[in-house]
Design an enzyme around this catalytic site. Structure first.
Site, mmCIF file in Angstrom:
data_model
loop_
_atom_site.group_PDB
_atom_site.id
_atom_site.type_symbol
_atom_site.label_atom_id
_atom_site.label_comp_id
_atom_site.label_asym_id
_atom_site.label_seq_id
_atom_site.Cartn_x
_atom_site.Cartn_y
_atom_site.Cartn_z
ATOM 1 N N LYS A 196 2.256 4.353 9.775
ATOM 2 C CA LYS A 196 3.427 3.855 9.027
ATOM 3 C C LYS A 196 3.649 2.371 9.344
ATOM 4 O O LYS A 196 2.975 1.814 10.202
ATOM 5 C CB LYS A 196 4.666 4.695 9.355
HETATM 6 C C1 PLP Z 1 4.595 10.501 7.027
HETATM 7 C C2 PLP Z 1 5.486 11.175 6.055
HETATM 8 C C3 PLP Z 1 6.303 12.257 6.405
HETATM 9 C C4 PLP Z 1 6.227 12.935 7.739
HETATM 10 O O1 PLP Z 1 6.314 12.109 8.831
HETATM 11 P P1 PLP Z 1 5.612 12.556 10.215
HETATM 12 O O2 PLP Z 1 6.155 11.556 11.183
HETATM 13 O O3 PLP Z 1 4.147 12.457 10.009
HETATM 14 O O4 PLP Z 1 6.066 13.948 10.520
HETATM 15 C C5 PLP Z 1 7.158 12.761 5.448
HETATM 16 N N1 PLP Z 1 7.214 12.264 4.208
HETATM 17 C C6 PLP Z 1 6.436 11.239 3.828
HETATM 18 C C7 PLP Z 1 6.550 10.727 2.429
HETATM 19 C C8 PLP Z 1 5.537 10.669 4.724
HETATM 20 O O5 PLP Z 1 4.743 9.680 4.332
#
Ligand code: PLP
Length: 358
Positions: free
Chosen positions: A183
């Site tokens: 991210k």
């Molecule tokens: C990454 C992501 C999640 C989940 O996040 P995690 O930290 O991997 O559990 C949920 N929704 C979207 C759109 C994402 O890109």
């Protein structure tokens, strides 16, 4: 040719290593002062709202839904063009995700489709700010108000994005951010829940810690979804770097916008600030096989890319639904995300452009 240009690259520096070392040496590594400081600092991204740190973005969505009172028998309207975690969180709260279509331009949930999907069982609307582009909150907020529904924002990909000057994470009753390594900023693993409601924030703090505020006086049934101080220490350093990295992503995107001729570059809605978690082009009219061949040709030229997402969530084996969501299907066939991360050099960007246009 140098090595492959990766599609994503977490940037971990000396300061992150020092922060982890500081926490390890303190001997206090579970949730503590670093988590509290991280929450306080993160709140500056979301207009001073309450922030509750947890162990993942998925936990953030899950706890937010439960704290909002979403329960078995309820429906939550979600886009099908997203990461499965969006809908998983709804299902894990005991409710049913109601999948609707997107607007192809920005890949985010279609407000008209949302309104058409509202039933007496609808409890909430869950827009996703996909790829770092804000969903059409200017249309979704009035729809939610008109029907007396709560909004939970899936802002997992959209740290510091905004619409008409308002940051994502401040439109809903709750919002969830992810701090996974790929991210725009990371804590290793982690998530942040945001809410303007002090009572809801307290419930969220209880839910993440077995329902306890005072030790061994459990008030409600809760989880262990705490963030550790080790992760928070990484997150605090990354948060300081986020603004610079976001500008770099936007500069990289501008270069790609100006030079890519062979595909549809991602448009930005009026008033939107896109933070380019992904820079996603469309190979217009392509079949999934055409798009995959395109991606292979890029790889042959040393350019990594990714398909987010090849299958609509409603069609995954975990949901297995037959629905008519044509824009979602088209996006799944045509999208390809190119490198846009802040570690790219000018030479990398030129190689990406050359490869795409060839
Ligand atoms: C990454 C992501 C999640 C989940 O996040 P995690 O930290 O991997 O559990 C949920 N929704 C979207 C759109 C994402 O890109």
């Amino acid at each position: 040719m140098t090595g492959m240009i990766p599609a994503a690259k977490p940037l971990i520096g000396e300061e992150e290593r020092e922060a982890v070392d500081r926490v390890l040496r303190s001997g206090m590594i579970a949730q503590g002062p670093e988590v509290a400081a991280f929450e306080e600092e993160f709140s500056q991204l979301v207009g001073g709202r309450h922030c509750v740190a947890v162990n993942s973005g998925t936990s953030a969505l899950h706890l937010a839904l439960i704290a909002m009172g979403v329960k078995p028998g309820d429906e939550v309207i979600v886009p099908s063009f997203t990461f499965a975690a969006t809908a998983n969180a709804v299902k894990l709260a005991g409710a049913e995700p109601v999948f609707v279509d997107i607007e192809l331009d920005h890949f985010c949930i279609d407000p008209a489709a949302v309104e058409a999907a509202i039933t007496p069982r609808t409890a909430a609307i869950m827009p996703v700010h996909l790829y770092g582009h804000p969903a059409a909150m200017d249309k979704l907020v009035p729809i939610a108000e008109k029907h007396g529904l709560a909004i939970i924002e899936d802002a997992c990909q959209a740290h510091a994005a905004s619409l008409n000057g308002q940051p994502v994470g401040t439109f809903g009753l709750t919002a969830a951010f992810s701090l996974y390594p790929t991210k725009n900023m990371t804590s290793g693993e982690g998530g942040m829940i945001v809410t303007p409601d002090a009572q809801l924030a307290r419930t969220l703090r209880l839910l993440r810690n077995q329902g306890m505020e005072k030790r061994y006086h459990n008030e409600i049934v809760g989880f262990n979804t705490r963030m550790t101080d080790i992760h928070a220490a990484i997150g605090r350093v990354q948060l300081k770097k986020l603004a610079g990295w976001t500008e770099q992503r936007q500069r990289n995107a501008r270069f790609l916008d100006e030079h890519i001729k062979a595909a549809v570059v991602p448009p930005v809605a009026p008033g939107a600030v896109h933070v380019y978690h992904q820079y996603t082009i469309r190979v217009e009219g392509a079949s999934a096989a055409d798009r995959d061949a395109f991606a292979q040709k890029l790889a042959d030229r040393g350019v990594g890319s990714g398909v987010y997402y090849p299958v609509p969530v409603h069609k995954l084996p975990s949901f297995g639904l037959e629905l008519d969501l044509p824009q979602t299907e088209k996006a799944c066939r045509e999208v390809l995300s190119l490198p846009v991360h802040p570690a790219l050099t000018q030479e990398d960007l030129e190689r990406v452009v050359e490869a795409v246009n060839a």
